[in-house]
Scaffold this active site. Structure first.
Site, PDB file in Angstrom:
ATOM      1  N   CYS A 325       0.820  -1.210   0.000  1.00  0.00           N
ATOM      2  CA  CYS A 325       0.000   0.000   0.000  1.00  0.00           C
ATOM      3  C   CYS A 325       0.852   1.256   0.000  1.00  0.00           C
ATOM      4  O   CYS A 325       0.438   2.290  -0.480  1.00  0.00           O
ATOM      5  CB  CYS A 325      -0.918   0.000   1.206  1.00  0.00           C
ATOM      6  SG  CYS A 325      -1.657  -1.586   1.493  1.00  0.00           S
TER       7      CYS A 325
HETATM    8  N1  PMP Z   1      -4.552  -4.389   7.705  1.00  0.00           N
HETATM    9  C1  PMP Z   1      -3.378  -4.989   7.486  1.00  0.00           C
HETATM   10  C2  PMP Z   1      -2.537  -5.393   8.660  1.00  0.00           C
HETATM   11  C3  PMP Z   1      -2.940  -5.253   6.178  1.00  0.00           C
HETATM   12  O1  PMP Z   1      -1.748  -5.853   5.980  1.00  0.00           O
HETATM   13  C4  PMP Z   1      -3.760  -4.875   5.087  1.00  0.00           C
HETATM   14  C5  PMP Z   1      -3.308  -5.131   3.679  1.00  0.00           C
HETATM   15  N2  PMP Z   1      -3.312  -6.485   3.347  1.00  0.00           N
HETATM   16  C6  PMP Z   1      -4.999  -4.252   5.375  1.00  0.00           C
HETATM   17  C7  PMP Z   1      -5.349  -4.027   6.689  1.00  0.00           C
HETATM   18  C8  PMP Z   1      -5.928  -3.797   4.284  1.00  0.00           C
HETATM   19  O2  PMP Z   1      -6.396  -4.869   3.544  1.00  0.00           O
HETATM   20  P1  PMP Z   1      -7.281  -4.597   2.236  1.00  0.00           P
HETATM   21  O3  PMP Z   1      -6.411  -3.766   1.334  1.00  0.00           O
HETATM   22  O4  PMP Z   1      -7.549  -5.954   1.718  1.00  0.00           O
HETATM   23  O5  PMP Z   1      -8.509  -3.879   2.653  1.00  0.00           O
END
Ligand code: PMP
Length: 387
Positions: A325
């Site tokens: 991200c």
């Molecule tokens: N929390 C954590 C600890 C993450 O590593 C992630 C990304 N995999 C997320 C939240 C957000 O996940 P998503 O992008 O699938 O909503």
């Protein structure tokens, strides 16, 4: 050329058994669980069966405590804003850590703009938070504590049960972002005193586009998606039945295979760690012992993580420098900075996240390629003092 995928922390393949379970719900078994006809009733049965599977995976006593959402980000937003809005008359103080995912950090930043006070508890050099420090940060205004179960980037697993006991003794809501941990390590929301638990589908080989939030029975939060009243009014919108069926199947498999698969991953993880650390000026990031079974993450002095990733990619290996991200920005990872690393140190990171699709031959190949790439890049680095 051998292809090795070791970026399961950023995206995992959907397990073929999960895909098979989902397929009918795109076609012949179409039906809205709110409809009265037999197709609708079948969809409702499948929805509730999936809810029970997710509940069972995280030790929830009642499947009613599981609310399906669209992803972990949505679950985190629902938990944090929902708790803050519900309890704002009781207090305006929230405690969290400095290593949370952006889907916790940013909603909290937004709540700060509307008058909430947020305390970020620092972590030690292993990325571990100290439960006592959380206890000491509690004031009479504290309404919520939010701590991730494990950090997907550095692999560190937090002392959740200890923090849960503190929260429970102080009668403060406890939210846990379980995205990187559920399905990989045993998680028991009831025993660990968790009130709100974020669960991701894709992180356990389920499809994307679906997630869940555990809300302990008796805990009340404000919904953010209003509409037809689905999911006990906590998250309106016609349910994503294929996705939910997939998440249910993924939970069932994760629970059945948790221990043997965990042991297999730990063997591969430890072989990666033990061998990669034989290289000079190379360090493990995160805790050596309190660590996710699938995470092997490192820091190499004198070189850039991005160059390592690109060169490994040329050799058929898919890996990461850190959080998918934040890798779009050139900023170093906030997690590594919170662990006390200097910017230049944080830039040389490599994160290998193992998965169901990996085997020992993949580990052999990675162990053959990483030292070559690191040596090649260091030879080009003006900072490298030599062996
Ligand atoms: N929390 C954590 C600890 C993450 O590593 C992630 C990304 N995999 C997320 C939240 C957000 O996940 P998503 O992008 O699938 O909503």
């Amino acid at each position: 050329m051998r292809q090795v995928y070791m970026d399961n922390g950023s995206a995992s393949p959907v397990d073929s058994r999960v895909l098979e379970a989902m397929m009918p719900y795109f076609g012949k078994d179409i039906g809205n669980p709110s409809s009265l006809h037999s197709n609708g009733r079948k969809a409702k049965r499948e929805l509730e069966a999936a809810r029970s599977e997710v509940a069972s995976l995280i030790g929830a006593q009642s499947s009613k405590s599981i609310i399906f959402t669209s992803c972990a980000t949505e679950s985190n937003n629902l938990a944090l804003r929902g708790a803050a809005m519900r309890y704002k008359d009781k207090g305006n103080h929230i405690i969290t850590t400095s290593v949370e995912h952006m889907s916790v950090m940013n909603p909290l930043k937004d709540l700060q703009r509307s008058g909430f006070e947020v305390t970020h508890i620092p972590v030690d050099k292993d990325g571990l938070v100290n439960a006592e420090q959380i206890k000491n940060a509690i004031t009479e205004k504290t309404i919520l504590i939010s701590v991730m179960y494990a950090n997907g980037e550095v692999g560190t697993v937090q002392p959740i049960r200890e923090i849960g006991e503190i929260a429970s003794d102080s009668k403060i809501l406890f939210h846990v972002d379980g995205t990187a941990a559920v399905g990989k390590v045993p998680v028991n929301a009831e025993d660990e005193h968790i009130d709100l638990l974020t669960i991701s589908s894709n992180d356990m080989y389920g499809p994307k586009g679906v997630g869940a939030l555990y809300i302990r029975q008796g805990v009340r939060i404000m919904p953010s998606m209003l509409g037809g009243g689905q999911e006990s009014g906590m998250r309106s919108g016609s349910e994503n039945i294929p996705g939910i069926v997939g998440m249910g199947k993924a939970s069932e498999i994760a629970q059945a295979e948790l221990l043997p698969e965990g042991a297999r991953l730990i063997r591969m993880r430890d072989r990666l760690i033990d061998n990669i650390l034989k290289m000079k000026y190379t360090y493990l990031t995160g805790s050596r012992t309190k660590r996710l079974p699938n995470n092997a993450s490192f820091r190499f002095s004198f070189i850039e993580g991005e160059s390592i990733i690109l060169q490994l990619n040329e050799m058929g290996i898919t890996a990461s420098t850190g959080s998918a991200c934040s890798s779009k920005t050139l900023e170093p990872s906030h997690v590594l900075i919170a662990m006390g690393l200097r910017h230049e140190e944080a830039h040389g990171s490599l994160v290998l996240t193992l998965g169901r699709g990996n085997n020992e031959e993949d580990v052999d190949y990675v162990l053959e390629c990483v030292p070559k790439v690191v040596a090649r890049l260091r030879a080009l680095s003006p900072l490298y003092p030599g062996e």
